[in-house]
Enzyme design. Structure first.
Site, short mmCIF file in Angstrom:
data_model
loop_
_atom_site.label_atom_id
_atom_site.label_comp_id
_atom_site.label_asym_id
_atom_site.label_seq_id
_atom_site.Cartn_x
_atom_site.Cartn_y
_atom_site.Cartn_z
CG ASP A 169 22.20 45.99 -4.83
OD1 ASP A 169 23.10 46.26 -3.64
OD2 ASP A 169 22.73 45.63 -5.77
CG ASP B 102 6.84 30.83 6.43
OD1 ASP B 102 6.81 31.23 5.32
OD2 ASP B 102 5.89 30.18 7.13
CE LYS C 189 6.07 33.68 -1.96
NZ LYS C 189 6.41 34.06 -0.69
#
Lengths: 338, 338
Positions: free
Chosen positions: A58, A284, A259
């Site tokens: 979603d 990436d 992250k």
């Protein structure tokens, strides 16, 4: 935006009074098994895999540097890809570890590049640092010292915190002479370290003194990326290098809010009504983006338009494998239109 | 001075052509069991222990910062201690990880503080870096890029190498804008990183580009001390912080030539006719000085006049135990005169 409750906030931080070490649930999760892994073929994105991926999620979470742009240059095919995914009803979220800009500044950057992205769709590690302090009821009487750029200062100010350091302290020099004593503000209760092109010895010592000498002072890293495409022409040292220097000086590990720590994801899930199993993280970088996706139970798609090369992905020493990989996000459109 | 032969030099460096990683025997020895440990009571230096120590060694190796001086301030009792040891016929050697000065500059510093110490008695990590390159037949056609201060540049030039960087590059700024491309000298064959109060983003990127893009480029660290008493008033970030930042950027570990690597000791043994079992390393830091002494088979004496405190020495988490410890080198004189 739905703001997390105090109970939710409390999950992230347990103060160990004995040694002033802090732990966050998100950071700990880096070492835990993924919440949920989909039984998905790992490999090159094909037309079938692209249809299956788009049908089963979603929301798409995009890293920015190396995925959407390189420096100030848009990566080919990005506008068409985002347009198609929006048409298909997918929620789009942009999750970047680059702390140099605030969410407001990133929204402007998207606009400059011809992309309509709202502030609410952007999650930066600078915003994460401010939210971490807010969720952990950081005292408004304390100050925050910043080794980083305007993005961190702006987000901290927007969240109501008093902060200093940043580019301004990049102009200050140290002269290591004789009995020179370097004083620091004892009311600093947190040091936030992020990418800083104005990094210098002054800031290293200022941050070190606050962390070492101010009781309970938090040491927060926006992220630990070793490098990044700060310009389109080449890679540059990332926030990880500043964090490594300060961490070495104080001999202490930071709390990482960007992250691959899942702090940002938990915050994001509280902001939107989403399930991680129906999300795909597109990035990436293996050790931040893909690990972040895996740590939080998302599907993962590696694009080779940034720092990771195909030989690096396929090298025997690599232990982080995305569900799928492809050259760039443009392939999604091309494959879906086949 | 007796210069080591090419055969000796060859021991230090084995090039792994496959991955451009270099190994030095000295650095590897950090993980090996000590060459020889004396059955000596571990504990506080007493009058008996002081007499026994002085009777059983021919040479004393002194660290400087925190042992001889703090910043530019002589530690109490140092002149009397050195005078007595010289009278007793002991060889004195000064081994410092501080790369900010050359041997010549250190000799002047000793003189300013009223101590007569010759250049030949001084072994600095800046000198070690130059000797490492010399012993490994570093091509005179290649250049050395320096992240550090004048001590490294001076020693490299004295050894006949072309070098640049250092304080000069501390004045240079980076503007991370759009398509900015940062060029670097492709003839740089080694990067030396040491303590650098002029450390900045420019140097981090310059060093990173040389190490990453110049084939076979060596990455040499003078030392990895996290902190040091650069001024008498307080501790400051050490060379370890600059090394950590560059190492993070290039994702590679450096060759360490200073303490606790035994490179310096092997070089020192070739310069003087000495046996390590008849030497005592006197230092204020467990993870460099005492470990260096133990790695090389010396007796070890920790002084509490620098960075290590008695609680830190006695903490259960500490795994590095000197043969003896005392407050400062002055105690040696006081105890020997009892």
């Amino acid at each position: 935006m739905l703001l997390p409750t105090a109970t939710f906030a409390a999950r992230f931080l347990d103060e160990d009074a004995a040694n002033n070490n802090f732990h966050i649930a998100g950071a700990q999760k880096q070492q835990e098994p993924p919440r949920r892994r989909k039984a998905m073929a790992k490999g090159l994105l094909t037309a079938d895999a692209a249809r299956s991926l788009v049908g089963s999620v979603d929301a798409f979470l995009f890293d920015c540097d190396g995925v959407i742009w390189k420096g100030d240059e848009l990566i080919q095919g990005v506008p068409e890809t985002l347009e198609l995914l929006r048409k298909l009803g997918k929620k789009l979220v942009f999750v970047t570890n680059n702390s140099r800009k605030s969410r407001r500044q990133y929204s402007k950057k998207f606009k400059t590049l011809g992309l309509e992205v709202t502030e609410e769709e952007i999650f930066t590690s600078s915003f994460a640092a401010a939210m971490f302090l807010k969720l952990n009821n950081f005292s408004p009487e304390k100050k925050v010292y910043v080794v980083g750029e305007d993005g961190i200062l702006d987000e901290l100010k927007l969240a109501g915190f008093e902060c200093f350091g940043g580019p301004e302290d990049g102009k200050k020099n140290i002269m290591l002479e004789a009995n020179f004593y370097f004083d620091h503000d004892k009311s600093v209760g947190a040091v936030v370290v992020g990418l800083d092109q104005y990094f210098n010895y002054y800031k290293m010592q200022y941050a070190s003194l606050c962390i070492r000498e101010n009781p309970g002072c938090l040491f927060i890293a926006t992220n630990r990326d070793p490098t990044g495409h700060m310009t389109s022409a080449q890679e540059w040292p990332g926030a990880g290098t500043m964090v490594a220097a300060v961490s070495c000086s104080v001999q202490k590990e930071p709390i990482v809010v960007g992250k691959p720590s899942s702090f940002l994801m938990d915050f994001l899930l509280k902001s939107f009504n989403l399930e991680t199993s129906r999300m795909c993280m597109v990035g990436d970088r293996l050790d931040t983006d893909i690990l972040f996706g895996q740590n939080t139970g998302c599907k993962t798609l590696l694009v080779l338009s940034g720092v990771t090369t195909l030989p690096e992905l396929q090298d025997a020493s690599n232990t982080i494998h995305p569900d799928l990989y492809t050259n760039s996000v443009h392939d999604l459109v091309k494959l879906l239109q086949q």
